[in-house]
Design an enzyme around this catalytic site. Structure first.
Site, PDB file in Angstrom:
ATOM      1  N   VAL A 150       1.030  -1.529   0.100  1.00 49.66           N
ATOM      2  CA  VAL A 150      -0.032   0.140  -0.056  1.00 49.66           C
ATOM      3  C   VAL A 150       0.552   0.942   0.182  1.00 49.66           C
ATOM      4  CG1 VAL A 150      -1.741   0.898   1.522  1.00 49.66           C
ATOM      5  CG2 VAL A 150      -1.721  -1.301   1.207  1.00 49.66           C
ATOM      6  N   LYS A 151       0.696   2.059  -0.656  1.00 52.08           N
ATOM      7  CA  LYS A 151       1.412   2.850  -1.037  1.00 52.08           C
ATOM      8  C   LYS A 151       0.301   4.298  -0.306  1.00 52.08           C
ATOM      9  CE  LYS A 151       3.987   5.333  -4.870  1.00 52.08           C
ATOM     10  NZ  LYS A 151       4.448   4.686  -7.086  1.00 52.08           N
TER      11      LYS A 151
END
Length: 218
Positions: free
Chosen positions: A82-83
Site C-alpha cells: 500500500v502506497k
C-alpha cells in the site's frame, strides 16, 4: 539491487516480466489514469503478472479514509504494498497498516528527515524522488546517499530505499553505487539499460561474418 518497473501498462509489465528482470511494480493514480481502465481491475491484473511487491496508492488524504482504502487494496492480493504519501496522516496510516502485517511504500519523499520518519513509522519502502529534485536544481542523488548513510547507522531500520523518479541510466548506476535497495524504472529506461552502440556494432559484425560461411545452426 532490485528492479521495479514504474507503470500501470499491463502489456509492458508482461513483456518485461518475461525477461526475468522485474522484481516488482510501482504504480500511482496518474499512471493508472493513463490506461483509461478500472483501477481495481488493473491492480489485480498486475499482481498476477509479478511475484514481487506491487505498489498501489491510496487517493485519500485523511487517516480514516487512507486506512479504509489501504485495507481494500491489501485485500486484492498478497503481494500488494500500500502506497501512502509522506504526510502526518500518511505516516500514521503507515504505522497502522504495517502493524497489521501489510507492506507499505511511503512515497513523495524529498528529505532525509522525511525518510527517517517513514522508517520510524515502519515503512517497508521509502520512495525518494530524484528526478523531481533535479528538476528544481537540487541534487537528487545526494539525497539517496544521505538516506542510505543514515539508515545504515541503525540496525533497527529495515526500511528499503526505493529510488523513484529515475529519468536515465545514470540515476540507476549512481543509486546502485550508493547501495540503494530498489530502483523503480519507467519501461523505456529499463529497456535502455541494455543498449550500447558497441554491442550493436559487434553483433552486426558477427552476423556479417557468419553469413559469409553459408552455414545454419538449425
Amino acid at each position: 539491487m532490485k528492479f521495479f518497473v514504474d507503470t500501470a501498462d499491463t502489456e509492458e509489465i508482461r513483456e518485461l516480466a518475461d525477461t526475468g528482470l522485474v522484481d516488482g511494480v510501482t504504480t500511482n493514480p496518474s499512471l493508472v489514469a493513463k490506461t483509461g481502465r478500472d483501477f481495481i481491475q488493473v491492480i489485480k491484473e498486475i499482481c498476477k503478472l509479478v511475484d514481487g511487491p506491487v505498489s498501489a496508492e491510496v487517493t485519500a488524504t485523511e487517516f480514516d479514509a487512507m486506512m479504509a482504502e489501504g485495507r481494500r487494496l491489501a485485500d486484492l492480493a498478497d503481494n500488494i504494498a500500500v502506497k501512502v504519501p509522506l504526510t502526518m496522516p500518511g505516516l500514521k496510516a503507515c504505522r497502522a497498516l504495517s502493524q497489521a502485517g501489510i507492506a507499505v511504500n511511503v512515497t513523495l519523499c524529498f528529505s532525509v528527515p522525511q525518510a527517517l520518519l517513514a522508517a520510524k513509522a515502519g515503512a517497508t519502502f521509502v520512495s525518494p524522488f530524484v528526478g523531481r529534485l533535479d528538476d528544481i536544481g537540487e541534487d537528487g542523488m545526494r539525497l539517496i546517499a544521505d538516506i542510505v548513510t543514515v539508515y545504515n547507522n541503525y540496525e533497527s531500520i529495515k526500511t528499503e530505499v526505493l529510488v523513484a523518479s529515475i529519468r536515465h541510466p545514470i540515476h540507476l548506476v549512481e543509486a546502485a553505487k550508493l547501495g540503494a535497495h530498489v530502483a523503480t524504472l519507467p519501461p523505456a529506461v529499463m529497456r535502455g539499460l541494455a543498449k550500447h552502440p558497441l554491442t550493436d556494432k559487434g553483433l552486426e559484425l558477427f552476423l556479417a561474418d557468419w553469413k559469409k560461411t553459408g552455414q545454419r545452426i538449425v
